[in-house]
Design an enzyme around this catalytic site. Structure first.
Site, mmCIF file in Angstrom:
data_model
loop_
_atom_site.group_PDB
_atom_site.id
_atom_site.type_symbol
_atom_site.label_atom_id
_atom_site.label_comp_id
_atom_site.label_asym_id
_atom_site.label_seq_id
_atom_site.Cartn_x
_atom_site.Cartn_y
_atom_site.Cartn_z
ATOM 1 N N ARG A 171 34.947 39.349 44.383
ATOM 2 C CA ARG A 171 35.817 38.164 44.275
ATOM 3 C C ARG A 171 35.016 37.107 43.528
ATOM 4 N NH1 ARG A 171 39.642 35.220 48.641
ATOM 5 N NH2 ARG A 171 40.912 36.955 47.922
ATOM 6 N N CYS B 283 51.110 35.449 49.814
ATOM 7 C CA CYS B 283 49.830 36.162 49.936
ATOM 8 C C CYS B 283 48.932 35.532 50.992
ATOM 9 C CB CYS B 283 49.130 36.228 48.585
ATOM 10 S SG CYS B 283 48.616 34.603 47.964
ATOM 11 N N ASP C 130 52.834 30.784 46.092
ATOM 12 C CA ASP C 130 51.394 30.764 46.380
ATOM 13 C C ASP C 130 50.971 29.298 46.375
ATOM 14 O OD1 ASP C 130 48.714 31.464 46.700
ATOM 15 O OD2 ASP C 130 48.390 31.871 44.571
ATOM 16 N N ARG D 195 47.379 44.602 53.427
ATOM 17 C CA ARG D 195 46.161 44.564 52.610
ATOM 18 C C ARG D 195 45.219 45.689 53.056
ATOM 19 N NH1 ARG D 195 44.516 39.872 50.208
ATOM 20 N NH2 ARG D 195 42.887 41.240 49.389
ATOM 21 N N HIS E 32 44.988 38.958 40.870
ATOM 22 C CA HIS E 32 44.709 39.362 42.264
ATOM 23 C C HIS E 32 45.436 40.691 42.510
ATOM 24 C CE1 HIS E 32 43.463 39.160 46.265
ATOM 25 N NE2 HIS E 32 44.193 38.174 46.743
ATOM 26 N N GLN F 263 46.233 42.383 46.037
ATOM 27 C CA GLN F 263 47.294 41.718 46.792
ATOM 28 C C GLN F 263 48.658 42.313 46.451
ATOM 29 O OE1 GLN F 263 47.036 38.926 49.126
ATOM 30 N NE2 GLN F 263 49.083 39.690 49.506
#
Ligand code: CP
Ligand code: NVA
Length: 306
Positions: free
Chosen positions: A102, A263, A223, A291, A129, A132
């Protein structure tokens, strides 16, 4: 050997294969049948940004697969004191079997992958991402939204938007993106997604009017307005995103049986109202749990491909 840096690099069939594997492993895990597909393997988990879901899901996931996860924070590594990424990549990848990263720039991830001896997984960059989206699509399948669905993404044109655009482009569904002026997705991604849609039969439309975007859709998603690294812009962004909250008024324009995805982490009162997040907590927290399952599918899939 394959890396998982962006959905762009994967075919529709491969994306669905990974998700199917996640579904299969989820079923096994639900009856506590933890099959050691990755026995004794180590997953390096390199974080340059905060995380709750990504860290826990990868760490528990690799453990349930019979391996072990190593949490590596850039603050504690020599990387944080200036050791070059390409050197860190060569060292870390000689000792572990897979690495999840990340970080900020997608270029850092690409550089790490270029010097790595083992598969690299994108655990979020400023651009994408993708892990996700594996969980998000798995959640859509579980909630009966996989066929001919229309998805509306409301909010900031960020890493999540870009990833939804890649997924729509690859799988060939309709995505409507609604952002304020000045917060649209990157031009290069709009271009790539358009090309993918031409091949897959997908459609992506862009509008600054969220009401228009959500009319009759099956899925609404959003988001945060302030992604990691943008904290200094919070005041301006909160002003610019006025009217982009997913609340009752917006949700009521979608199909009666539409679902809401996020998310997480969610900032109630900003991108989503408390009421909507609580009303759709079944899908949102299934999405968070997924996830774990989707990424177990991904790790096993990547291991099979080397
Ligand atoms: N959605 C997500 O990636 O959450 P974390 O930042 O907590 O990992
Ligand atoms: N767009 C958000 C996603 C967090 C999971 C961020 O980058 O901070």
């Amino acid at each position: 050997m394959r890396h998982f840096l962006s959905l762009y690099d994967f075919t529709k069939e491969e994306i669905l294969e990974i998700i199917d594997l996640g579904i299969k492993i989820k079923k096994e895990a639900k009856v506590k049948n933890y099959i050691p597909y990755l026995q004794n393997q180590s997953l390096g988990m390199l974080f340059e940004k905060s995380s709750t879901r990504t860290r826990i899901s990868f760490e528990v996931g690799i453990h349930q697969l019979g391996g072990q996860g190593l949490f590596l924070s850039s603050n504690d590594l020599q990387l944080g004191r200036g050791e070059p990424m390409k050197d860190s990549a060569r060292v870390i990848s000689r000792m572990v079997d897979m690495v999840m990263i990340r970080t900020y720039s997608q270029n850092i991830l690409d550089e790490f992958a270029a010097y790595s001896k083992v598969p690299i997984i994108n655990g979020l960059t400023d651009k994408y991402h993708p892990v996700q989206l594996l969980a998000d699509y798995l959640t859509m399948i579980e909630h009966g939204k996989e066929e001919n669905q229309i998805v509306a993404y409301i909010g900031d044109g960020n890493n999540m938007t870009h990833s939804w655009m890649m997924l729509a482009g690859k799988l060939g569904f309709e995505l409507r993106v609604s952002t304020p002026k000045g917060y649209e997705p990157l031009d290069e991604i709009i271009k790539d997604a358009k090309m993918l849609c031409e091949q897959s039969g997908g459609t992506i439309t862009y509008t600054n009017d969220p009401k228009e975007a959500v009319e009759g859709v099956d899925v609404i998603t959003t988001d945060t307005w302030v992604s990691m690294g943008q904290e200094d812009e919070k005041e301006r962004r909160v002003k610019d995103f006025k009217g982009y909250i997913v609340d009752d008024a917006l949700m009521s324009r979608a199909k009666q049986d539409a679902i809401f995805l996020h998310c997480l982490p969610a900032y109630r009162g900003y991108e989503v109202s408390d009421e909507i997040l609580e009303r759709y907590s079944d899908t949102v927290f299934d999405e968070a749990e997924n996830r774990l399952h989707a990424q177990k599918g991904l790790m096993v899939w990547l291991d099979e491909k080397r």
